[in-house]
Scaffold this active site. Structure first.
Site, PDB file in Angstrom:
ATOM      1  CG  ASP A 262       1.432   1.554  -6.075  1.00  0.00           C
ATOM      2  OD1 ASP A 262       1.931   2.252  -7.039  1.00  0.00           O
ATOM      3  OD2 ASP A 262       1.155   1.565  -5.120  1.00  0.00           O
ATOM      4  CG  HIS A 285      -1.216   3.963  -8.851  1.00  0.00           C
ATOM      5  ND1 HIS A 285      -1.066   4.050  -7.736  1.00  0.00           N
ATOM      6  CD2 HIS A 285      -2.682   3.688  -8.515  1.00  0.00           C
ATOM      7  CE1 HIS A 285      -1.924   4.098  -6.727  1.00  0.00           C
ATOM      8  NE2 HIS A 285      -2.650   3.664  -7.486  1.00  0.00           N
TER       9      HIS A 285
END
Length: 440
Positions: A262, A285
């Site tokens: 993430d 991310h």
């Protein structure tokens, strides 16, 4: 090898002489004892210390270092050491002198949820030379504490360091996440390391692995220094943000390598005066400010500098995301000196963010995004849309500057592009891809 002094075996020894002297002159026994020590020292020689571990632990204890081994820890990675860890913390925290809780090198301490409460009577250090490892099954957690594995609460003058490892053992949690298996219900999972309401905090020289969910979370903290951290989890692990910051101020994060499933860093509501320097990010991310304003909430983020970041194979690069319907602001934000390598969205502002199973309705209010600088950013985009400024019609982004930005498409097939909606911005120096219409 550590060494200590033992008497030689030559005869007669100084100790024998000393004993004889004491028997001859009993009225001067104290003086005899002193002379004994002096004479003995002359006849001593160096020999190896055969029981170094016990000696070191006693020495550390006397110097305000509280080894978990002294409080019953097994350190074998199989037995539960939670109570031993809590007892060592309680003893150190109650000391009037600066103290250290030690997980010794070569030891692996299995611990369930644990909360380290403050305030302590003096500054305190958690020295992780070995490993803290989480239990492998959900059954070790109770619902009341399932959101946290290791939690520091209201501690002033805290340092967490040591060169060791914090292992969240998250594989079981990822396999049973609704983001991996949509047939499963969505359930909470622990954050590996949480700092709540801590001041004068230092976290450095650690490896944090395979968290069940977020690796490090900082909430309502101030005067924070984080550096030389290695944070790692598989790219497929869900919700495993590297460093999460919310409601905190005066924070510096430097010299870290973050590989997760993430956000490498997620910066949320209430963050003020944050400086990030020298970060390697990917996979993951990217670095995100937000999401802000979810469920029509108020958000305030200001004075953020992201300086010297290399991102590779990430979903995003420099990202700001806000929900429609939110209120407040995200302002005075700088992304500079960044290198992108195969990043899907190198520069992206999204004021229409919606992470929901059902479509989000359009709203007439939004978090105001203003005074942004993207400077000295170069590298490659994995998608054609290298710059995306998607702002709210109700509350347009404004005060955006792009200064010396050069982004190209990773694998040929034409030039990268940029798109703009409701964004008021200007360029300085070279900006590639060719910008969309100014003040569009």
């Amino acid at each position: 090898m550590m060494e200590y002094l033992i008497p030689s075996v030559s005869a007669p020894t100084a100790h024998t002489k000393c004993a004889q002297m004491a028997s001859i002159v009993p009225l001067f026994s104290l003086l005899s004892l002193f002379l004994c020590c002096v004479l003995a020292k002359k006849d001593m020689k160096v020999a190896p210390l055969t029981n170094w571990a016990d000696h070191r632990d006693r020495s550390l204890q006397s110097n305000h270092v509280f080894s978990v081994l002294r409080y019953g820890a097994y350190g074998d990675g199989r037995h539960d050491d939670t109570k031993a860890l809590s007892k060592a913390w309680a003893a150190a925290c109650s000391s009037l002198n600066p103290s250290t809780v030690l997980i010794p090198k070569g030891k692996k301490c299995l611990t369930k949820h644990v909360t380290f409460f403050g305030p302590c009577k003096s500054s305190i250090k958690l020295m992780i030379e070995g490993t803290l490892v989480a239990p492998p099954k959900r059954s070790y957690w109770i619902e009341d504490t399932i959101r946290h594995w290791i939690l520091f609460r209201s501690v002033r003058g805290l340092t967490v360091t040591g060169g060791g490892t914090i292992d969240g053992n998250g594989k079981f949690w990822w396999q049973n996440s609704c983001k991996v298996n949509t047939k499963l219900p969505c359930r909470q999972a622990p954050t590996a390391l949480t700092f709540y309401s801590c001041t004068n905090l230092k976290v450095n020289n650690l490896e944090v692995l395979n968290s069940q969910q977020i690796h490090i979370s900082m909430e309502r903290c101030s005067d924070v220094r984080m550096s030389r951290l290695s944070i790692r989890a598989p790219s497929t692990s869900p919700n495993t943000d590297g460093i999460h910051i919310a409601h905190s101020k005066d924070v510096k994060v430097m010299d870290c390598a973050i590989k997760t499933g993430d956000d490498c860093m997620s910066i949320e509501d209430g963050t003020e005066n944050l400086h990030v320097k020298n970060i390697v990010c990917g996979p993951g991310h990217g670095i995100s400010i937000g999401s802000l304003g979810d469920r029509n909430s108020q958000a305030q983020v200001a004075n953020i500098t992201i300086d010297g970041v290399r991102l590779h194979d990430t979903a995003n690069g420099a990202r700001i995301k806000t929900w429609q319907g939110g209120r407040g602001y995200a302002k005075n934000i700088v992304f500079k000196n960044m290198i992108m390598d195969n990043v899907r969205n190198p520069i992206i502002i999204d004021q229409n963010y919606c992470d929901s199973a059902t479509p989000c309705n359009k709203q007439k209010v939004a978090v105001e995004v203003s005074n942004l600088l993207f400077k000295n950013i170069r590298g490659t985009s994995a998608s054609r849309e290298a710059i995306k400024l998607s702002c709210s019609k109700a509350v347009p982004c404004h005060g955006i500057a792009l200064h010396n930005v050069r982004l190209t498409l990773k694998r040929g097939g034409g030039d990268a592009k940029s798109t703009c909606q409701n964004a008021k911005w200007r360029k300085l120096g070279t900006v590639m891809p060719q910008p969309c219409s100014l003040n569009d």
